[in-house]
Design a protein around this motif. Sequence first.
Motif, PDB file in Angstrom:
ATOM      1  N   HIS A  32      28.794  27.555  10.440  1.00  0.00           N
ATOM      2  CA  HIS A  32      29.604  28.762  10.248  1.00  0.00           C
ATOM      3  C   HIS A  32      30.580  28.570   9.078  1.00  0.00           C
ATOM      4  O   HIS A  32      30.736  29.448   8.225  1.00  0.00           O
TER       5      HIS A  32
ATOM      6  N   HIS B  39      30.902  30.345   5.296  1.00  0.00           N
ATOM      7  CA  HIS B  39      32.119  30.909   4.683  1.00  0.00           C
ATOM      8  C   HIS B  39      32.282  30.405   3.254  1.00  0.00           C
ATOM      9  O   HIS B  39      32.543  31.180   2.331  1.00  0.00           O
TER      10      HIS B  39
ATOM     11  N   LEU C 153      35.864  31.361  14.650  1.00  0.00           N
ATOM     12  CA  LEU C 153      35.841  30.360  13.584  1.00  0.00           C
ATOM     13  C   LEU C 153      36.346  30.921  12.273  1.00  0.00           C
ATOM     14  O   LEU C 153      36.077  32.032  11.944  1.00  0.00           O
TER      15      LEU C 153
HETATM   16 ZN    ZN Z   1      34.460  32.687  10.491  1.00  0.00          ZN
END
Ligand code: ZN
Length: 174
Positions: free
Chosen positions: A130, A134, A174
Amino acid sequence: MATYTIRQYGDPVLKQRTKDVEEIDGTVATLVDGMIETMYEAPGTGLAANQVGVQRRVFVYDVGDGPRAVINPRIVESAGEWTYEEGCLSVPGLSWQIARPNQVHLVGYDLDGNEISVEADELEGRVFQHELDHLDGILLVERLDEDQRAQAVRILRSRAVDLAPRDPDGLFAL
Ligand code: ZN
């Protein structure tokens, strides 16, 4: 230690690929301290630098073993598949079942400039993927299937800009 504002869905900074950290110095240490504080305050399990507006390849996380930072991370190997309910601090209050590889091998550097090599699966492996997304300018809404995505777009479009950056159930974010 000051905390940062977490950039929200729609902020162009979240769609840009971040750049490698060239020198791991005091500036990076200060950034990491602030990111860890921001992650705990949210609260979240991980946070990438561009989520606080800094276009560098740095992320922090805590999967229950204390805070860690990874600089210039790369996933060099991945295997298996695991579907898990995934949320994001930049898309607050929403989560989806997302399938990704289960095991990943992450390499990068710690704040002292030492090489890191971690093999992780399940939650930790999910966090790594994750956060790497990003840093590559990819949000989890881009990982949804067609139905999930249509629903997500509807919800996100209908939302006001000044969302509370917190999930009411303290969901994995997250
Ligand atoms: Zn995130």
